[in-house]
Write an enzyme that holds these catalytic residues in place. Structure first.
Site, PDB file in Angstrom:
ATOM      1  N   ARG A  23       0.815  -1.218   0.000  1.00  0.00           N
ATOM      2  CA  ARG A  23       0.000   0.000   0.000  1.00  0.00           C
ATOM      3  C   ARG A  23       0.845   1.263   0.000  1.00  0.00           C
ATOM      4  O   ARG A  23       0.370   2.332  -0.356  1.00  0.00           O
ATOM      5  CB  ARG A  23      -0.909   0.030   1.231  1.00  0.00           C
ATOM      6  CG  ARG A  23      -1.863  -1.139   1.324  1.00  0.00           C
ATOM      7  CD  ARG A  23      -2.514  -1.179   2.689  1.00  0.00           C
ATOM      8  NE  ARG A  23      -1.477  -1.446   3.693  1.00  0.00           N
ATOM      9  CZ  ARG A  23      -1.638  -1.286   5.007  1.00  0.00           C
ATOM     10  NH1 ARG A  23      -2.786  -0.835   5.482  1.00  0.00           N
ATOM     11  NH2 ARG A  23      -0.658  -1.566   5.843  1.00  0.00           N
ATOM     12  N   GLN A  46       4.271  25.920  17.824  1.00  0.00           N
ATOM     13  CA  GLN A  46       3.761  26.363  16.534  1.00  0.00           C
ATOM     14  C   GLN A  46       4.150  25.354  15.472  1.00  0.00           C
ATOM     15  O   GLN A  46       5.220  24.740  15.553  1.00  0.00           O
ATOM     16  CB  GLN A  46       4.354  27.722  16.115  1.00  0.00           C
ATOM     17  CG  GLN A  46       3.836  28.892  16.859  1.00  0.00           C
ATOM     18  CD  GLN A  46       4.418  30.226  16.381  1.00  0.00           C
ATOM     19  OE1 GLN A  46       4.238  31.203  17.048  1.00  0.00           O
ATOM     20  NE2 GLN A  46       5.098  30.272  15.266  1.00  0.00           N
ATOM     21  N   ASN A  48       4.494  25.726  11.398  1.00  0.00           N
ATOM     22  CA  ASN A  48       4.453  26.729  10.342  1.00  0.00           C
ATOM     23  C   ASN A  48       4.533  26.064   8.974  1.00  0.00           C
ATOM     24  O   ASN A  48       5.103  24.984   8.832  1.00  0.00           O
ATOM     25  CB  ASN A  48       5.602  27.724  10.494  1.00  0.00           C
ATOM     26  CG  ASN A  48       5.538  28.469  11.801  1.00  0.00           C
ATOM     27  OD1 ASN A  48       4.465  28.721  12.339  1.00  0.00           O
ATOM     28  ND2 ASN A  48       6.687  28.823  12.345  1.00  0.00           N
ATOM     29  N   ARG A  59      15.291  32.447   1.813  1.00  0.00           N
ATOM     30  CA  ARG A  59      14.741  32.924   3.085  1.00  0.00           C
ATOM     31  C   ARG A  59      15.819  32.725   4.147  1.00  0.00           C
ATOM     32  O   ARG A  59      16.291  31.630   4.352  1.00  0.00           O
ATOM     33  CB  ARG A  59      13.481  32.132   3.452  1.00  0.00           C
ATOM     34  CG  ARG A  59      12.342  32.305   2.455  1.00  0.00           C
ATOM     35  CD  ARG A  59      11.148  31.436   2.817  1.00  0.00           C
ATOM     36  NE  ARG A  59      10.113  31.473   1.823  1.00  0.00           N
ATOM     37  CZ  ARG A  59       9.051  32.268   1.862  1.00  0.00           C
ATOM     38  NH1 ARG A  59       8.875  33.098   2.870  1.00  0.00           N
ATOM     39  NH2 ARG A  59       8.148  32.229   0.903  1.00  0.00           N
ATOM     40  N   HIS A  62      17.716  33.426   9.642  1.00  0.00           N
ATOM     41  CA  HIS A  62      16.902  33.959  10.731  1.00  0.00           C
ATOM     42  C   HIS A  62      17.178  33.200  12.024  1.00  0.00           C
ATOM     43  O   HIS A  62      17.507  32.019  11.987  1.00  0.00           O
ATOM     44  CB  HIS A  62      15.405  33.802  10.414  1.00  0.00           C
ATOM     45  CG  HIS A  62      14.994  34.463   9.141  1.00  0.00           C
ATOM     46  ND1 HIS A  62      14.018  33.954   8.335  1.00  0.00           N
ATOM     47  CD2 HIS A  62      15.430  35.604   8.532  1.00  0.00           C
ATOM     48  CE1 HIS A  62      13.856  34.736   7.279  1.00  0.00           C
ATOM     49  NE2 HIS A  62      14.707  35.746   7.373  1.00  0.00           N
ATOM     50  N   LYS A  72      13.867  24.453  15.750  1.00  0.00           N
ATOM     51  CA  LYS A  72      13.010  24.187  14.595  1.00  0.00           C
ATOM     52  C   LYS A  72      13.261  22.768  14.098  1.00  0.00           C
ATOM     53  O   LYS A  72      14.391  22.270  14.150  1.00  0.00           O
ATOM     54  CB  LYS A  72      13.334  25.138  13.435  1.00  0.00           C
ATOM     55  CG  LYS A  72      13.012  26.579  13.685  1.00  0.00           C
ATOM     56  CD  LYS A  72      13.390  27.420  12.469  1.00  0.00           C
ATOM     57  CE  LYS A  72      13.170  28.888  12.724  1.00  0.00           C
ATOM     58  NZ  LYS A  72      13.675  29.712  11.620  1.00  0.00           N
ATOM     59  N   HIS A 119      19.140  29.997  10.636  1.00  0.00           N
ATOM     60  CA  HIS A 119      18.594  29.060   9.654  1.00  0.00           C
ATOM     61  C   HIS A 119      18.149  29.803   8.401  1.00  0.00           C
ATOM     62  O   HIS A 119      17.580  30.883   8.481  1.00  0.00           O
ATOM     63  CB  HIS A 119      17.388  28.327  10.270  1.00  0.00           C
ATOM     64  CG  HIS A 119      16.651  27.482   9.290  1.00  0.00           C
ATOM     65  ND1 HIS A 119      15.440  27.866   8.747  1.00  0.00           N
ATOM     66  CD2 HIS A 119      16.961  26.288   8.743  1.00  0.00           C
ATOM     67  CE1 HIS A 119      15.038  26.922   7.913  1.00  0.00           C
ATOM     68  NE2 HIS A 119      15.937  25.964   7.883  1.00  0.00           N
ATOM     69  N   TYR A 132       7.323  23.260   9.210  1.00  0.00           N
ATOM     70  CA  TYR A 132       8.258  23.164  10.325  1.00  0.00           C
ATOM     71  C   TYR A 132       7.606  23.406  11.674  1.00  0.00           C
ATOM     72  O   TYR A 132       6.680  24.177  11.812  1.00  0.00           O
ATOM     73  CB  TYR A 132       9.500  24.032  10.126  1.00  0.00           C
ATOM     74  CG  TYR A 132       9.285  25.481   9.782  1.00  0.00           C
ATOM     75  CD1 TYR A 132       9.424  26.461  10.746  1.00  0.00           C
ATOM     76  CD2 TYR A 132       8.998  25.870   8.479  1.00  0.00           C
ATOM     77  CE1 TYR A 132       9.274  27.794  10.428  1.00  0.00           C
ATOM     78  CE2 TYR A 132       8.838  27.206   8.162  1.00  0.00           C
ATOM     79  CZ  TYR A 132       8.974  28.160   9.136  1.00  0.00           C
ATOM     80  OH  TYR A 132       8.822  29.486   8.817  1.00  0.00           O
ATOM     81  N   ASP A 168      15.267  40.480   4.230  1.00  0.00           N
ATOM     82  CA  ASP A 168      16.424  39.585   4.096  1.00  0.00           C
ATOM     83  C   ASP A 168      17.553  40.227   3.293  1.00  0.00           C
ATOM     84  O   ASP A 168      18.729  40.004   3.584  1.00  0.00           O
ATOM     85  CB  ASP A 168      16.018  38.256   3.472  1.00  0.00           C
ATOM     86  CG  ASP A 168      15.259  37.368   4.444  1.00  0.00           C
ATOM     87  OD1 ASP A 168      15.138  37.722   5.637  1.00  0.00           O
ATOM     88  OD2 ASP A 168      14.763  36.306   4.015  1.00  0.00           O
TER      89      ASP A 168
END
Length: 187
Positions: A23, A46, A48, A59, A62, A72, A119, A132, A168
Site C-alpha cells: 500500500r 507552533q 508553520n 529565506r 533567521h 526548529k 537558519h 516546520y 532579508d
C-alpha cells in the site's frame, strides 16, 4: 525515526523509519519519547507552513534570541530546497561553522535546528512548500538575522537567489570579532 548527527554540535538530520508494504509506507514524523531519549527539545508551540512560488527564493538567515530562542524541525513537503544552518553559539566548538543539505519531498529528511543556530534556505524547484515545528512563539523584538552571503560564514549556496524579501536583503553581516555578541552569549 533515525537521528543522524550533523558536523555541527547539537544539530541533526532526521530520517523517517518507514514501515512499508504494498500500500505504501507508514512512518512517524514526530515522537516525543524519541526526542526526549536523545535529550532534544520535545515541546513545540507552533507548526508553520511556507510556500515559495519560484525556484531561487531565499529565506534567511533567521534566528531568535533568548528568552524566545527557538528550536526548529524543518521538512520540505513539496519540491526541493537547500537548507542551511549556522552555529552562532560563541561557546560552541563549531561556532561560525555552517552545514547545508537538500531537503525534498522524495528524501523526506528533516533538519533539527537547535537554539543558537541561524537558519535559511533556498528553493531548488518552483512551488516548494516547507513545513516546520517551532519550540517558541514568534517574537518580533527577539528576532534577528544574518545576510545569506556573509563573508565570515562563507556558506556555499547551490545557486544565486533570484527572490528575497526586502528584510532579508538588508540583514546585517555577522561580526564575531568586533560586533555585539552579548545577545549570543545567552545561548
Amino acid at each position: 525515526m533515525i537521528f543522524h548527527q550533523t558536523p555541527l554540535v547539537g544539530a541533526y538530520l532526521i530520517e523517517l523509519e518507514k514501515h512499508a508494504d504494498d500500500r505504501g509506507f507508514f512512518a512517524r514524523f514526530y515522537c516525543e519519547n524519541e526526542f526526549k531519549s536523545k535529550n532534544l527539545v520535545s515541546h513545540f508551540v507552533q507548526i508553520n507552513n511556507s510556500l515559495s512560488v519560484r525556484k531561487g527564493t531565499l529565506r534567511g538567515f533567521h534566528y531568535q534570541i533568548p528568552p524566545a530562542a527557538e528550536v526548529k524541525i524543518v521538512r520540505c513537503i513539496r519540491g526541493a530546497l537547500y537548507d542551511v544552518i549556522v552555529d552562532i553559539r560563541p561557546s560552541s566548538e563549531t561556532f561560525g561553522k555552517w552545514f547545508g543539505i537538500e531537503l525534498n519531498s522524495d528524501n523526506r529528511l528533516m533538519m533539527y535546528v537547535p537554539r543558537g543556530f541561524a537558519h535559511g534556505f533556498i528553493t531548488l524547484k518552483d512551488e516548494t512548500e516547507t513545513f516546520y515545528l517551532v519550540s517558541d512563539f514568534y517574537s518580533p523584538k527577539n528576532e534577528r538575522g544574518i545576510r545569506f552571503d556573509d563573508p565570515w560564514i562563507k556558506a556555499e549556496w547551490p545557486l544565486q537567489p533570484i527572490e528575497m524579501s526586502e528584510r532579508d536583503k538588508n540583514l546585517p553581516y555577522f561580526e564575531p570579532m568586533g560586533g555585539d555578541l552579548a545577545d549570543l552569549h545567552q545561548f
